[in-house]
Design a protein around this motif. Structure first.
Motif, mmCIF file in Angstrom:
data_model
loop_
_atom_site.group_PDB
_atom_site.id
_atom_site.type_symbol
_atom_site.label_atom_id
_atom_site.label_comp_id
_atom_site.label_asym_id
_atom_site.label_seq_id
_atom_site.Cartn_x
_atom_site.Cartn_y
_atom_site.Cartn_z
ATOM 1 N N TYR A 1 45.760 1.675 33.739
ATOM 2 C CA TYR A 1 46.868 0.878 34.293
ATOM 3 C C TYR A 1 46.321 -0.403 34.920
ATOM 4 C CZ TYR A 1 50.227 4.564 33.239
ATOM 5 O OH TYR A 1 51.019 5.479 32.596
ATOM 6 N N GLY A 2 46.851 -0.800 36.081
ATOM 7 C CA GLY A 2 46.499 -2.090 36.669
ATOM 8 C C GLY A 2 45.177 -2.046 37.409
ATOM 9 N N GLY A 3 44.672 -3.270 37.752
ATOM 10 C CA GLY A 3 43.460 -3.382 38.553
ATOM 11 C C GLY A 3 42.207 -3.356 37.710
ATOM 12 N N ASP A 4 41.093 -3.633 38.410
ATOM 13 C CA ASP A 4 39.783 -3.649 37.755
ATOM 14 C C ASP A 4 39.189 -2.255 37.874
ATOM 15 O OD1 ASP A 4 40.273 -6.340 37.436
ATOM 16 O OD2 ASP A 4 39.076 -6.931 39.186
ATOM 17 N N ASP A 5 39.291 -1.479 36.817
ATOM 18 C CA ASP A 5 38.916 -0.073 36.861
ATOM 19 C C ASP A 5 37.528 0.167 36.282
ATOM 20 O OD1 ASP A 5 41.558 0.586 37.764
ATOM 21 O OD2 ASP A 5 42.238 0.352 35.685
ATOM 22 N N ILE A 6 36.896 1.225 36.783
ATOM 23 C CA ILE A 6 35.684 1.769 36.173
ATOM 24 C C ILE A 6 36.059 3.146 35.656
ATOM 25 C CG2 ILE A 6 33.308 2.501 36.493
ATOM 26 C CD1 ILE A 6 33.106 0.482 38.777
ATOM 27 N N ARG B 1 29.369 10.676 25.438
ATOM 28 C CA ARG B 1 29.185 11.411 24.192
ATOM 29 C C ARG B 1 30.524 11.601 23.489
ATOM 30 N NH1 ARG B 1 29.413 16.688 23.105
ATOM 31 N NH2 ARG B 1 29.808 17.134 25.313
ATOM 32 N N GLY B 2 30.482 11.784 22.145
ATOM 33 C CA GLY B 2 31.697 12.039 21.379
ATOM 34 C C GLY B 2 32.155 10.815 20.617
ATOM 35 N N ASN B 3 33.142 11.028 19.747
ATOM 36 C CA ASN B 3 33.724 9.951 18.948
ATOM 37 C C ASN B 3 34.942 9.412 19.692
ATOM 38 O OD1 ASN B 3 31.808 10.623 16.939
ATOM 39 N ND2 ASN B 3 33.208 12.117 16.045
ATOM 40 N N ASP B 4 34.719 8.361 20.450
ATOM 41 C CA ASP B 4 35.726 7.888 21.403
ATOM 42 C C ASP B 4 36.473 6.665 20.878
ATOM 43 O OD1 ASP B 4 34.822 9.774 23.414
ATOM 44 O OD2 ASP B 4 33.075 8.476 23.644
ATOM 45 N N TYR B 5 37.718 6.515 21.363
ATOM 46 C CA TYR B 5 38.521 5.314 21.130
ATOM 47 C C TYR B 5 38.689 4.634 22.472
ATOM 48 C CZ TYR B 5 42.396 2.268 19.806
ATOM 49 O OH TYR B 5 43.190 1.174 19.572
ATOM 50 N N LEU B 6 38.114 3.431 22.592
ATOM 51 C CA LEU B 6 38.121 2.717 23.859
ATOM 52 C C LEU B 6 38.839 1.393 23.686
ATOM 53 C CD1 LEU B 6 34.351 3.213 24.827
ATOM 54 C CD2 LEU B 6 36.273 4.794 25.202
ATOM 55 N N SER B 7 39.899 1.166 24.455
ATOM 56 C CA SER B 7 40.660 -0.062 24.374
ATOM 57 C C SER B 7 40.706 -0.731 25.743
ATOM 58 C CB SER B 7 42.088 0.211 23.882
ATOM 59 O OG SER B 7 42.855 -0.973 23.915
ATOM 60 N N GLY B 8 40.237 -1.966 25.788
ATOM 61 C CA GLY B 8 40.280 -2.687 27.059
ATOM 62 C C GLY B 8 41.678 -3.128 27.441
ATOM 63 N N ASP B 9 42.564 -3.235 26.447
ATOM 64 C CA ASP B 9 43.915 -3.766 26.646
ATOM 65 C C ASP B 9 43.822 -5.211 27.152
ATOM 66 O OD1 ASP B 9 44.927 -1.403 25.698
ATOM 67 O OD2 ASP B 9 45.418 -0.587 27.667
ATOM 68 N N GLU B 10 44.367 -5.515 28.306
ATOM 69 C CA GLU B 10 44.325 -6.886 28.816
ATOM 70 C C GLU B 10 43.179 -7.056 29.815
ATOM 71 O OE1 GLU B 10 48.077 -8.255 30.262
ATOM 72 O OE2 GLU B 10 49.201 -7.008 28.853
ATOM 73 N N GLY B 11 42.644 -8.293 29.858
ATOM 74 C CA GLY B 11 41.572 -8.574 30.810
ATOM 75 C C GLY B 11 40.238 -8.763 30.115
ATOM 76 N N ASN B 12 39.262 -9.214 30.900
ATOM 77 C CA ASN B 12 37.904 -9.403 30.401
ATOM 78 C C ASN B 12 37.130 -8.114 30.637
ATOM 79 O OD1 ASN B 12 38.618 -12.090 29.885
ATOM 80 N ND2 ASN B 12 37.979 -12.720 31.942
ATOM 81 N N ASP B 13 37.071 -7.288 29.622
ATOM 82 C CA ASP B 13 36.590 -5.909 29.784
ATOM 83 C C ASP B 13 35.184 -5.740 29.230
ATOM 84 O OD1 ASP B 13 39.238 -5.034 30.704
ATOM 85 O OD2 ASP B 13 39.851 -5.381 28.632
ATOM 86 N N VAL B 14 34.506 -4.692 29.716
ATOM 87 C CA VAL B 14 33.207 -4.277 29.205
ATOM 88 C C VAL B 14 33.358 -2.844 28.715
ATOM 89 C CG1 VAL B 14 30.771 -3.940 29.684
ATOM 90 C CG2 VAL B 14 32.017 -5.784 30.837
ATOM 91 N N LEU B 15 33.063 -2.631 27.411
ATOM 92 C CA LEU B 15 33.236 -1.314 26.795
ATOM 93 C C LEU B 15 31.886 -0.809 26.297
ATOM 94 C CD1 LEU B 15 36.383 -2.069 24.563
ATOM 95 C CD2 LEU B 15 36.324 -1.485 26.992
ATOM 96 N N ILE C 1 43.292 -8.217 24.639
ATOM 97 C CA ILE C 1 43.453 -9.584 25.137
ATOM 98 C C ILE C 1 42.380 -9.891 26.174
ATOM 99 C CG2 ILE C 1 45.012 -11.155 26.363
ATOM 100 C CD1 ILE C 1 47.332 -9.499 25.215
ATOM 101 N N GLY C 2 41.744 -11.056 26.064
ATOM 102 C CA GLY C 2 40.691 -11.429 27.001
ATOM 103 C C GLY C 2 39.369 -11.603 26.295
ATOM 104 N N ASN C 3 38.360 -11.965 27.088
ATOM 105 C CA ASN C 3 37.015 -12.178 26.575
ATOM 106 C C ASN C 3 36.187 -10.944 26.913
ATOM 107 O OD1 ASN C 3 37.864 -14.785 25.878
ATOM 108 N ND2 ASN C 3 37.312 -15.560 27.919
ATOM 109 N N ASP C 4 35.915 -10.134 25.917
ATOM 110 C CA ASP C 4 35.385 -8.797 26.143
ATOM 111 C C ASP C 4 33.955 -8.658 25.654
ATOM 112 O OD1 ASP C 4 38.033 -7.803 26.993
ATOM 113 O OD2 ASP C 4 38.560 -8.160 24.892
ATOM 114 N N ASN C 5 33.210 -7.773 26.324
ATOM 115 C CA ASN C 5 31.871 -7.376 25.904
ATOM 116 C C ASN C 5 31.923 -5.937 25.415
ATOM 117 O OD1 ASN C 5 29.691 -9.531 26.652
ATOM 118 N ND2 ASN C 5 31.133 -9.514 28.359
ATOM 119 N N MET C 6 31.461 -5.709 24.170
ATOM 120 C CA MET C 6 31.543 -4.378 23.588
ATOM 121 C C MET C 6 30.172 -3.949 23.095
ATOM 122 S SD MET C 6 35.176 -4.768 21.534
ATOM 123 C CE MET C 6 34.965 -6.510 21.107
#
Length: 456
Positions: free
Chosen positions: A34-39, A72-86, A99-104
């Motif tokens: 949801y909202g905010g800068d999450d870890i 571990r595992g076969n994961d689906y990771l979506s940053g959605d909105e924001g400048n995310d690190v995955l 959406i945003g400038n992301d590091n993957m």
């Protein structure tokens, strides 16, 4: 605040504020930041030790600049909105920056990335798996250590790297470049421009009027549907032509090249050595080089033109012309007409163990050899075993020009009859028999002498 899951499979919800940490722990979890800068740590340990529970997680960061760890595992990771690190880490992960400038960073495993910004950064290290990027960015170049690229949306340019890339275009007019490595590139829809550059590349234009450049290396160039321009470059290249408006361009001394043509009537481009007729195509013409021309199962018309040519009719009732040069002509199955033309030609109408064939062999000018059998690692006698129903008609045997007949077996098994008339005018013919089975007729000629004019 911190939000903790359990060791089971569950759905975990963050808040609209910045969540310091969300822990999924073991199990196949679905996590919403949801909202905010999450870890968000999707988690794969119990009490500090790797567990053996399945841990394929679905994580959605929501709004905010999130940091997501798949573990571990076969994961689906979506940053959605924001400048995310995955971080995918171990497993075959799917990373969607959103959406945003992301590091993957996919980590080990065969990972899939979705890129929608020129400022998105994909990081893979060597030997971490076979990875793929789907890019909707207008102009995109593959990141280091990523093998494959597919353009989506309205993107129009995709470029590879030094690896063996698989690059796929979309329905736009794409510019696709493999550059280093042995690349496979598909233009798909649109009028595409494709460059293989260095390496042994497979380049397929797909639908549209495409321009395809092989570059260096032994390339396979497929025009696909449309009127295509194909340039193999240096190396021994293979072309697939399906339109009379396709244009193949090769320059002198650039390699030993082959065209596979499904066009009804096709003439070899300049500086291309070989032609194979495919599908239901009927006719193929060579050029002034020493060509190898191969027919199909249709009734083909094959013409070598200049040069010392090698021509195979294969199945069907074919017409084969060597024309200029010292040519090797093989009719294959069917009732074929073979004409050597000028030069010292070898003419062989029959297919081994094919019965009932009636071929017509014409040597033309020069010292020609008519193939009616073979002695070597095996012994073969053409037109034998069908009770006189199949034989070759030799139209212009001329011992004064040095013509010969190549036979299999031994001379004592052959007999000659110069008192028959099976072909041509009222002039007598010569019949050649192997063990009383007619295998050849010398039309309107009684000059053939077995002991002088046959080779074994």
């Amino acid at each position: 605040m911190a939000i903790y899951g359990t060791n089971g499979s569950e759905t975990i919800y963050g808040t609209n504020s910045a969540d310091i940490s969300i822990f999924g722990y073991a199990g196949n979890d679905t996590i919403y930041g949801y909202g905010g800068d999450d870890i968000i740590d999707a988690g794969d340990i119990i009490d500090g030790y790797n567990d053996t529970v399945s841990d394929d997680d679905w994580v959605f960061g929501g709004t905010g600049n999130d940091t997501i760890l798949g573990r571990r595992g076969n994961d689906y990771l979506s940053g959605d909105e924001g400048n995310d690190v995955l971080y995918g880490e171990a497993g075959n992960d799917t990373l969607v920056g959103g959406i945003g400038n992301d590091n993957m960073l996919g980590g080990t495993g065969n990972d899939t990335y979705y890129v929608d910004s020129t400022s998105d950064v994909v990081t893979e290290y060597a030997s971490q798996g076979t990875d793929k990027i789907y890019s909707s960015v207008s102009i995109y170049s593959l990141a280091n250590n990523v093998e494959n690229l597919t353009l989506i949306g309205t993107a129009y340019t995709g470029e590879g790297n030094g690896l063996n890339n698989i690059i796929s275009g979309n329905n736009s007019a794409n510019f696709l470049g493999g550059w280093g490595g042995n690349d496979t590139i598909y233009g798909n829809g649109g009028n595409d421009t494709i460059y293989g550059d260095s390496g042994n590349d497979y380049l397929d234009g797909g639908i549209g009027d495409d321009s395809i450049y092989g570059g260096t290396g032994n390339d396979t160039v497929v025009g696909g549907t449309g009127n295509d321009k194909m340039y193999g470059g240096t190396g021994d290249d293979f072309y697939y032509v399906d339109s009379s408006n396709d244009v193949v361009t090769e320059y002198a001394s650039e390699g030993y090249d082959t065209i596979y043509s499904s066009v009804s009537i096709y003439s070899l481009a300049a500086n291309v050595e070989n032609l194979t007729i495919t599908g239901t195509a009927d006719a193929g013409w060579g050029n002034d080089l020493g060509n190898t021309i191969t027919g199909n199962n249709s009734a083909n018309y094959l013409n070598g033109k200049g040069g010392n040519d090698l021509i195979f009719g294969n199945d069907g009732n074919d017409y084969i012309y060597g024309e200029n040069g010292n040519d090797l002509l093989y009719g294959g199955r069917g009732n074929d007409y073979l004409s050597g033309g000028e030069g010292n030609d070898f003419i062989n109408g029959y297919q081994a163990y094919s019965y009932g064939e009636r071929d017509t062999l014409s040597g033309g000018a020069g010292a020609d050899t008519f193939g009616l059998g073979y002695n070597g690692s095996w012994t073969e006698v053409g037109y034998y075993g069908d009770g006189n129903s199949g034989y070759a008609t030799i139209t212009d045997f001329n011992w004064l020009e040095g013509d010969k007949v190549r036979l299999g077996g031994i001379a004592s098994d052959y007999t000659v009859n110069k008192n028959i008339n099976l072909s041509g005018t009222s002039a007598l013919d010569t019949g050649l028999y192997y063990k009383s089975d007619l295998i050849a007729v010398f039309r309107d000629s009684t000059s053939f002498v077995l002991s002088l004019d046959a080779t074994f």
